[in-house]
Scaffold this motif. Structure first.
Motif, PDB file in Angstrom:
ATOM      1  N   PHE A 263       0.841  -1.200   0.000  1.00 45.68           N
ATOM      2  CA  PHE A 263       0.000   0.000   0.000  1.00 45.68           C
ATOM      3  C   PHE A 263       0.878   1.253   0.000  1.00 45.68           C
ATOM      4  O   PHE A 263       0.649   2.194  -0.743  1.00 45.68           O
ATOM      5  N   ALA A 264       1.890   1.222   0.861  1.00 47.95           N
ATOM      6  CA  ALA A 264       2.780   2.379   0.986  1.00 47.95           C
ATOM      7  C   ALA A 264       3.525   2.628  -0.322  1.00 47.95           C
ATOM      8  O   ALA A 264       3.660   3.762  -0.776  1.00 47.95           O
ATOM      9  N   LYS A 265       3.983   1.540  -0.940  1.00 44.59           N
ATOM     10  CA  LYS A 265       4.702   1.666  -2.211  1.00 44.59           C
ATOM     11  C   LYS A 265       3.792   2.242  -3.294  1.00 44.59           C
ATOM     12  O   LYS A 265       4.191   3.125  -4.054  1.00 44.59           O
ATOM     13  N   ALA A 266       2.573   1.724  -3.366  1.00 47.18           N
ATOM     14  CA  ALA A 266       1.629   2.182  -4.388  1.00 47.18           C
ATOM     15  C   ALA A 266       1.370   3.670  -4.224  1.00 47.18           C
ATOM     16  O   ALA A 266       1.221   4.406  -5.199  1.00 47.18           O
ATOM     17  N   GLU A 267       1.328   4.112  -2.976  1.00 47.58           N
ATOM     18  CA  GLU A 267       1.096   5.520  -2.705  1.00 47.58           C
ATOM     19  C   GLU A 267       2.247   6.388  -3.226  1.00 47.58           C
ATOM     20  O   GLU A 267       2.048   7.519  -3.648  1.00 47.58           O
TER      21      GLU A 267
ATOM     22  N   ASN B 167       3.794   5.730  -5.822  1.00 49.49           N
ATOM     23  CA  ASN B 167       3.833   5.447  -7.257  1.00 49.49           C
ATOM     24  C   ASN B 167       4.958   4.506  -7.665  1.00 49.49           C
ATOM     25  O   ASN B 167       5.426   4.535  -8.790  1.00 49.49           O
ATOM     26  N   GLU B 168       5.407   3.697  -6.734  1.00 45.05           N
ATOM     27  CA  GLU B 168       6.416   2.701  -7.079  1.00 45.05           C
ATOM     28  C   GLU B 168       5.709   1.463  -7.615  1.00 45.05           C
ATOM     29  O   GLU B 168       4.558   1.204  -7.282  1.00 45.05           O
ATOM     30  N   THR B 169       6.397   0.710  -8.466  1.00 45.37           N
ATOM     31  CA  THR B 169       5.765  -0.516  -8.965  1.00 45.37           C
ATOM     32  C   THR B 169       5.685  -1.536  -7.840  1.00 45.37           C
ATOM     33  O   THR B 169       6.614  -1.683  -7.043  1.00 45.37           O
ATOM     34  N   VAL B 170       4.550  -2.192  -7.780  1.00 39.82           N
ATOM     35  CA  VAL B 170       4.328  -3.167  -6.728  1.00 39.82           C
ATOM     36  C   VAL B 170       4.343  -4.568  -7.325  1.00 39.82           C
ATOM     37  O   VAL B 170       3.608  -4.855  -8.258  1.00 39.82           O
ATOM     38  N   MET B 171       5.192  -5.401  -6.764  1.00 41.66           N
ATOM     39  CA  MET B 171       5.279  -6.782  -7.223  1.00 41.66           C
ATOM     40  C   MET B 171       4.321  -7.622  -6.399  1.00 41.66           C
ATOM     41  O   MET B 171       3.864  -7.193  -5.343  1.00 41.66           O
ATOM     42  N   ASN B 172       4.022  -8.796  -6.862  1.00 39.42           N
ATOM     43  CA  ASN B 172       3.223  -9.719  -6.063  1.00 39.42           C
ATOM     44  C   ASN B 172       3.949  -9.974  -4.734  1.00 39.42           C
ATOM     45  O   ASN B 172       5.169 -10.130  -4.699  1.00 39.42           O
TER      46      ASN B 172
END
Ligand code: MN
Length: 708
Positions: free
Chosen positions: A512-516, A518-523
């Motif tokens: 969630f923090a990464k998505a915020e 705008n970093e790419t989120v891996m599985n």
């Protein structure tokens, strides 16, 4: 009748139809009035899982709780509408969400009777509204307690059909505004509504080109529809629609109509109004498109579609019964609709709803509901048309009148009857029982709002609503990738289950923090594997049973293990029965539950070809005969503590039988299933104190807290 009389007569019929629709819906309440298990906090609970999602959003709006990443739908229309009602109405929240679907769903009678009134076929409209309000699929999805978007999903397009019909027939300007507002409201309520809106638009466009090329009003209507549908924020569209309505009202600005239409068309495309339709078309054309994963570590997960059987062909009779209650009624209603559309061309505006309903033949049952109002018009029109012919058969006027009335009444009842029968048979249970809810409410007082509860996705929404916690998966978030870790944890030994749960919760929050940012989120599973320095996800799952370094603990984690899950445990297991590196099925766990069995002195027949030989201690499964490892009996002592009696049988056995006395039920399972955290924690209460601590131990559900 003068116009005032017509109006008050319509209002009277609307009132009557509404009361009828509500009264039929109260049958459920009457049937369960003394069934305590369905009642919590003095009110019946809702009977649709998804309802708890909207209820969570409304609850948070009411309490002013805005929590990051808890997936509560605080900006959704259903949550807001509920919130507004809760502020205005003097009822409890539980009462509100229980009755809201039946009250809003019954509004379908309003546009239907109004259409009838305008066509000077008010009796047709009245009978059609009675049928539509209780027709099988419409009833199922707007019944009392069915708190979901369905409660207005047909009401909105029915109103849209009404304003378009009246607009086309009267050319009164007010229908421009009403149509625009309806589209905005419908889109707000149900964002997927664009396909119906666009179909209505296309029909009006064709109608204009074929029959009324010179009518300025039609072009204004088309402009307003485009402006209401374009890809801008709802509030902005509201302002633009109102402004264009004001412009259209001015005689002197009429000559700009075509400029406005051109502008609206341009705006519609520029703002991406066409994009959702394009996506849908693309979905139809390239159905099997494979998403190429750009992940560093691409994994393969079980697809939910493999377990959902709803999609696919349905029998014609089921399809017909869901729309009209009976196949004959349905066939006649389609004929009647044909006649009606022939005599009243505007009724062609029913085609988008009818067409969407027919999609059910290919796309699954849930579409039938759309055809209900149009087919109801069809059968009602046919009935009243026939009644005129029946009347003509008799020369004696009074007799003719009596015969006609009897014909109408008898055939109306015949049409309604199968639907009423369905209502009486359709005894849907509430999502949870009172005792289950009581446990969740108790958990709410123990867990904090930021804590996670690990549970299968079916229980996600109700858990979040009653316990006010976070969940990993729920009714909207249950893809194979997110189901995998939960499935793996529930079907693995306790040490692995506990550690994977800690990993998954912390990685979910990190994602969630990464998505915020705008970093790419891996599985998550892929990320964990790489973070511990491995390249193979299977190796990661393997090292979970060793002394692996866990991520930093930021909150508590609870496991929610209900008895309810026993029946679907094989399905739960399916999501982790595969090698996620290759996508191939690896385990074939054996798990079988039997509630119906035959006990003799020598044999215990558990059904489905599973027979326990008591003298030899062997288990016959189909043609195979295998030695039994152990026989376990669980039950409750007088002090309500659990007791477990284990009888070891064959040391080399691979199968175990568990008799759960409290549920009068047998389990047959292999070693992997026997060792799984669900069986060890829920069935046997053999929690490993290193990993788990019991919080709630009730026969219907157990909650354990993670100690790591
Ligand atoms: Mn929350």
């Amino acid at each position: 009748m003068n116009s005032l009389h017509v109006k008050s007569y319509s209002v009277f019929l609307i009132f009557l139809a509404f009361v009828f629709s509500m009264a039929v819906r109260l049958i459920w309440v009457y049937q369960f009035s003394d069934y305590d298990a369905f009642i919590y906090a003095g009110q019946f609970m809702i009977n649709t899982n998804d309802g708890y999602y909207w209820a969570e959003g409304a609850r948070d709006l009411l309490s002013g709780t805005f929590q990051k990443n808890d997936l509560s739908p605080i900006t959704s229309a259903p949550a807001w509408l509920t919130y507004i009602f809760a502020k205005i109405l003097p009822t409890s929240f539980e009462t509100l969400i229980f009755y809201m679907p039946s009250l809003l769903g019954s509004l379908i009678v309003v546009p239907m009777i109004l259409i009838g009134q305008n066509l000077k076929l008010i009796e047709v409209g009245f009978l059609a509204s009675l049928l539509a309000s209780i027709a099988v699929s419409y009833y199922n999805r707007t019944m009392i307690g069915y708190y979901d978007t369905d409660m207005l999903n047909i009401v909105f397009p029915a109103f849209l059909m009404w304003s378009l019909i009246l607009g086309m027939r009267t050319k009164e300007e007010k229908y421009l505004l009403i149509t625009g507002l309806e589209i905005i409201a419908y889109r707000w309520w149900y964002p997927q509504s664009y396909s119906l809106e666009v179909s209505f638009f296309v029909l009006i466009l064709l109608y204009t080109i074929i029959y009324e090329r010179k009518n300025l009003f039609n072009y204004q209507l088309l402009s307003i529809m485009l402006l209401a549908m374009m890809g801008l924020d709802g509030l902005l569209r509201l302002v633009i629609v109102c402004c264009s309505y004001i412009v259209f009202r001015q005689e002197k600005w009429q000559r700009f109509t075509f400029f406005i239409l051109a502008g609206a068309l341009a705006l519609f495309f520029v703002t991406g109004g066409f994009t959702p339709i394009w996506y849908q078309l693309k979905g139809f054309v390239f159905k099997d498109a494979i998403e190429v994963s750009k992940d560093v570590l691409p994994l393969h997960f079980f697809s939910v579609m493999q377990t959902v059987r709803e999609a696919g062909q349905i029998p014609f009779t089921t399809f017909a019964e869901r729309i009209s209650g009976h196949t004959i009624t349905f066939v006649l209603s389609v004929v009647g609709y044909g006649f009606m559309a022939f005599n009243y061309r505007v009724m062609l505006l029913g085609l988008p709803l009818l067409g969407l309903g027919f999609l059910a033949l290919f796309g699954g049952l849930r579409f039938t509901i759309y055809a209900v109002p149009v087919c109801a018009f069809g059968i009602a029109y046919l009935l009243f048309t026939c009644s005129v012919y029946v009347q003509k058969l008799f020369i004696h006027q009074k007799l003719a009148q009596v015969v006609k009335s009897s014909f109408v009444i008898v055939s109306s009842l015949a049409i309604l009857y199968p639907n009423l029968l369905h209502v009486m048979d359709y005894r849907v249970p509430t999502v949870f029982n009172k005792t289950e809810v009581e446990s969740l409410v108790m958990l709410q007082s123990i867990a904090s709002r930021e804590d996670y509860v690990v549970a299968w996705w079916d229980y996600g929404y109700p858990i979040r609503y009653y316990s006010d916690v976070k969940t990993l998966i729920d009714g909207g978030k249950h893809g194979g990738d997110v189901n995998f870790p939960v499935s793996y944890a529930l079907t693995s030994p306790q040490d692995k289950a506990a550690k994977l749960a800690r990993f998954e919760v912390e990685y979910t929050e990190m994602a969630f923090a990464k998505a915020e940012q705008n970093e790419t989120v891996m599985n998550n599973t892929a990320q964990m594997t790489l973070d511990v320095g491995l390249k193979d996800a299977n190796d990661f799952l393997e090292v979970l049973s060793s002394d692996i370094r866990l991520p930093q603990k930021t909150r508590d984690i609870y496991f929610y293990l209900p008895y309810r899950m026993m029946g679907i445990f094989p399905t739960v297991a399916q999501f982790s029965n595969l090698d996620i590196m290759s996508g191939k099925t690896t385990r074939q766990p054996f798990f079988f539950q039997s509630n119906r069995f035959q006990d003799t002195p020598t044999e215990l027949n558990l059904g489905s070809g599973v027979v326990l030989n008591k003298t030899k201690g062997t288990l016959k499964i189909g043609q195979q005969e295998v030695p039994l490892k152990r026989f376990v009996k669980t039950g409750y002592r007088a002090d309500k503590k659990m007791m477990v009696e284990e009888n070891a049988m064959h040391a080399n056995g691979q199968m175990s039988v568990i008799y759960m006395q409290a549920y009068n039920s047998f389990l047959v399972l292999d070693e992997a299933m026997f060792d799984s955290s669900y069986i060890q924690l829920f069935v046997l209460e053999k929690y490993d104190e290193k990993w788990f601590e019991p919080i709630i131990l009730e026969p219907h559900a157990k909650v354990f807290k993670l100690k790591i």
